[in-house]
Design a protein around this motif. Structure first.
Motif, mmCIF file in Angstrom:
data_model
loop_
_atom_site.group_PDB
_atom_site.id
_atom_site.type_symbol
_atom_site.label_atom_id
_atom_site.label_comp_id
_atom_site.label_asym_id
_atom_site.label_seq_id
_atom_site.Cartn_x
_atom_site.Cartn_y
_atom_site.Cartn_z
ATOM 1 N N ILE A 71 -11.442 10.186 5.056
ATOM 2 C CA ILE A 71 -11.239 9.526 5.958
ATOM 3 C C ILE A 71 -11.742 8.106 5.770
ATOM 4 C CG2 ILE A 71 -10.997 11.501 7.661
ATOM 5 C CD1 ILE A 71 -13.259 10.341 9.032
ATOM 6 N N ASN A 72 -12.537 8.059 4.752
ATOM 7 C CA ASN A 72 -12.868 6.667 4.533
ATOM 8 C C ASN A 72 -12.200 5.802 3.271
ATOM 9 O OD1 ASN A 72 -14.973 6.674 6.424
ATOM 10 N ND2 ASN A 72 -16.114 8.292 4.977
ATOM 11 N N TRP A 73 -10.914 6.407 2.779
ATOM 12 C CA TRP A 73 -10.273 5.945 1.763
ATOM 13 C C TRP A 73 -9.163 5.270 2.379
ATOM 14 C CZ3 TRP A 73 -9.200 10.438 -1.805
ATOM 15 C CH2 TRP A 73 -10.464 10.768 -2.627
ATOM 16 N N ILE A 74 -8.669 4.195 1.765
ATOM 17 C CA ILE A 74 -7.371 3.531 2.157
ATOM 18 C C ILE A 74 -6.266 3.670 1.025
ATOM 19 C CG2 ILE A 74 -6.256 1.323 2.909
ATOM 20 C CD1 ILE A 74 -9.008 0.232 3.941
ATOM 21 N N LEU A 75 -5.265 4.165 1.256
ATOM 22 C CA LEU A 75 -4.384 4.482 0.252
ATOM 23 C C LEU A 75 -3.167 3.205 0.348
ATOM 24 C CD1 LEU A 75 -3.612 8.342 1.055
ATOM 25 C CD2 LEU A 75 -5.379 7.115 -0.702
ATOM 26 N N LEU A 76 -2.898 2.651 -0.711
ATOM 27 C CA LEU A 76 -2.064 1.614 -0.812
ATOM 28 C C LEU A 76 -0.807 2.282 -1.090
ATOM 29 C CD1 LEU A 76 -1.392 -1.274 -0.433
ATOM 30 C CD2 LEU A 76 -2.070 -1.737 -2.769
ATOM 31 N N ASP A 77 0.360 2.403 -0.385
ATOM 32 C CA ASP A 77 1.501 3.247 -0.492
ATOM 33 C C ASP A 77 2.849 2.420 -0.796
ATOM 34 O OD1 ASP A 77 3.368 5.091 -0.521
ATOM 35 O OD2 ASP A 77 2.594 6.197 1.075
ATOM 36 N N THR A 78 3.395 2.475 -1.992
ATOM 37 C CA THR A 78 4.435 1.755 -2.217
ATOM 38 C C THR A 78 5.808 2.665 -1.398
ATOM 39 O OG1 THR A 78 4.876 3.261 -4.037
ATOM 40 C CG2 THR A 78 3.669 1.275 -4.398
ATOM 41 N N GLY A 79 5.609 3.583 -0.836
ATOM 42 C CA GLY A 79 6.726 4.285 -0.281
ATOM 43 C C GLY A 79 6.905 4.415 1.358
ATOM 44 N N SER A 80 5.675 3.775 1.656
ATOM 45 C CA SER A 80 5.625 4.011 3.207
ATOM 46 C C SER A 80 6.371 2.837 3.844
ATOM 47 C CB SER A 80 3.999 3.907 3.757
ATOM 48 O OG SER A 80 3.362 5.027 3.358
ATOM 49 N N LEU A 134 -1.997 1.980 3.808
ATOM 50 C CA LEU A 134 -1.596 0.584 3.962
ATOM 51 C C LEU A 134 -0.363 0.648 3.358
ATOM 52 C CD1 LEU A 134 -4.337 -2.203 3.109
ATOM 53 C CD2 LEU A 134 -2.881 -1.519 5.346
ATOM 54 N N SER A 135 1.134 0.023 4.157
ATOM 55 C CA SER A 135 2.280 0.107 3.637
ATOM 56 C C SER A 135 2.220 -1.128 2.557
ATOM 57 C CB SER A 135 3.376 0.356 4.462
ATOM 58 O OG SER A 135 4.588 -0.216 3.752
ATOM 59 N N ILE A 136 2.816 -1.020 1.314
ATOM 60 C CA ILE A 136 3.014 -2.401 0.749
ATOM 61 C C ILE A 136 4.047 -3.155 1.239
ATOM 62 C CG2 ILE A 136 4.086 -3.168 -1.627
ATOM 63 C CD1 ILE A 136 2.047 -1.504 -2.945
ATOM 64 N N LYS A 137 5.028 -2.582 1.804
ATOM 65 C CA LYS A 137 6.095 -3.476 2.571
ATOM 66 C C LYS A 137 5.481 -4.404 3.643
ATOM 67 C CE LYS A 137 9.777 -2.574 5.761
ATOM 68 N NZ LYS A 137 10.282 -2.096 6.748
ATOM 69 N N ASP A 138 4.157 -3.625 4.293
ATOM 70 C CA ASP A 138 3.466 -4.475 5.224
ATOM 71 C C ASP A 138 2.771 -5.664 4.799
ATOM 72 O OD1 ASP A 138 4.532 -3.202 7.521
ATOM 73 O OD2 ASP A 138 3.058 -1.962 7.849
ATOM 74 N N VAL A 139 2.048 -5.423 3.550
ATOM 75 C CA VAL A 139 1.137 -6.186 2.916
ATOM 76 C C VAL A 139 1.951 -7.409 2.069
ATOM 77 C CG1 VAL A 139 -0.708 -6.218 0.942
ATOM 78 C CG2 VAL A 139 -0.549 -4.416 2.729
ATOM 79 N N VAL A 140 3.138 -7.194 1.657
ATOM 80 C CA VAL A 140 3.586 -8.129 0.876
ATOM 81 C C VAL A 140 4.300 -9.226 1.899
ATOM 82 C CG1 VAL A 140 4.218 -6.568 -1.187
ATOM 83 C CG2 VAL A 140 5.937 -7.032 0.949
ATOM 84 N N VAL A 145 1.457 -9.297 -4.198
ATOM 85 C CA VAL A 145 0.738 -7.909 -4.796
ATOM 86 C C VAL A 145 1.196 -7.774 -6.047
ATOM 87 C CG1 VAL A 145 0.872 -5.529 -4.497
ATOM 88 C CG2 VAL A 145 0.762 -6.701 -2.569
ATOM 89 N N THR A 146 0.272 -7.485 -7.024
ATOM 90 C CA THR A 146 0.792 -7.198 -8.435
ATOM 91 C C THR A 146 0.184 -6.071 -9.053
ATOM 92 O OG1 THR A 146 -1.074 -8.555 -9.347
ATOM 93 C CG2 THR A 146 1.146 -9.897 -8.908
ATOM 94 N N MET A 147 0.775 -5.413 -10.022
ATOM 95 C CA MET A 147 0.215 -4.157 -10.569
ATOM 96 C C MET A 147 -0.016 -4.295 -12.040
ATOM 97 S SD MET A 147 1.674 -0.421 -10.625
ATOM 98 C CE MET A 147 0.968 0.905 -11.480
ATOM 99 N N ASP A 148 -1.252 -3.843 -12.668
ATOM 100 C CA ASP A 148 -1.330 -4.266 -14.005
ATOM 101 C C ASP A 148 -1.354 -2.720 -14.718
ATOM 102 O OD1 ASP A 148 -2.103 -4.592 -16.660
ATOM 103 O OD2 ASP A 148 -4.336 -5.568 -15.871
ATOM 104 N N THR A 149 -0.133 -2.545 -15.456
ATOM 105 C CA THR A 149 -0.039 -1.230 -16.067
ATOM 106 C C THR A 149 -0.562 -1.282 -17.441
ATOM 107 O OG1 THR A 149 2.136 -2.015 -16.854
ATOM 108 C CG2 THR A 149 2.268 -0.853 -14.859
ATOM 109 N N ASP A 150 -1.032 -2.437 -17.895
ATOM 110 C CA ASP A 150 -1.946 -2.618 -19.149
ATOM 111 C C ASP A 150 -3.291 -1.861 -19.138
ATOM 112 O OD1 ASP A 150 -0.859 -3.097 -21.683
ATOM 113 O OD2 ASP A 150 -1.509 -5.220 -21.464
ATOM 114 N N ASP A 151 -3.461 -1.846 -17.882
ATOM 115 C CA ASP A 151 -5.067 -1.400 -17.632
ATOM 116 C C ASP A 151 -5.032 0.064 -17.509
ATOM 117 O OD1 ASP A 151 -7.244 -0.524 -16.097
ATOM 118 O OD2 ASP A 151 -7.019 -2.120 -14.646
#
Length: 164
Positions: A71-80, A134-140, A145-151
């Motif tokens: 319950i202390n984690w925050i999930l950043l969700d691309t589908g919410s 956290l919905s990415i829809k709300d955050v953006v 918001v960016t994603m590094d797929t090289d990492d």
């Protein structure tokens, strides 16, 4: 899960909260001929290929949430489509709001409160929600918001403004 007596077409219906179809709708009094859950038709079955496994996982998650998602984690969700928290201690300014009912594959939940975190306001709150999401829809709406797929971790970054 509880199995009821045989229903239409000799399929077993699964009792529990209705499950929305992939179209987001809950149909009262109907059961799916694919998975047996009430609330949707087979043409919109969210459990195709799961045969109830997804629903069972979500029911277990509601019962044993602390063992699976802290319950202390925050999930950043691309589908919410909205942000919601289960941990009120993470929110400030929690206040009553107009009822908002969410319909998901795990059932439905009516939120009656909203709160805020440092980077976002208007987060729905109910301590029976399955996670802090956290919905990415709300955050953006407020941040880049960016994603590094090289990492190796496929990191997602929320770029907050820098003030000098």
């Amino acid at each position: 899960l509880i199995y009821s007596p045989l229903c239409a077409k000799n399929l077993c219906c699964i009792e529990g909260p209705p499950v929305a179809g992939t179209n987001g709708e809950i149909i009262d009094g109907r059961s799916c001929f694919t998975c047996g859950h009430s609330g949707h038709l087979a043409s919109f079955c969210p459990n195709i290929g799961f045969q109830g496994v997804q629903y069972t996982f979500l029911q277990d998650l509601n019962t044993n949430r602390g063992d699976i998602i802290s319950i202390n984690w925050i999930l950043l969700d691309t589908g919410s489509t909205f942000s919601s928290f289960c941990n009120g201690a993470m929110l400030s300014s929690v206040k009553s709001c107009a009822p908002m009912t969410s319909y998901t594959n795990g059932g439905q939940l009516t939120y009656l409160k909203k709160g805020a975190i440092s980077i976002l306001r208007g987060i729905y709150f109910d301590n029976s929600a399955i996670a802090n999401i956290l919905s990415i829809k709300d955050v953006v709406k407020m941040y880049r918001v960016t994603m590094d797929t090289d990492d190796a971790d496929n990191s997602i970054f929320i770029h907050t403004p820098c003030y000098y």
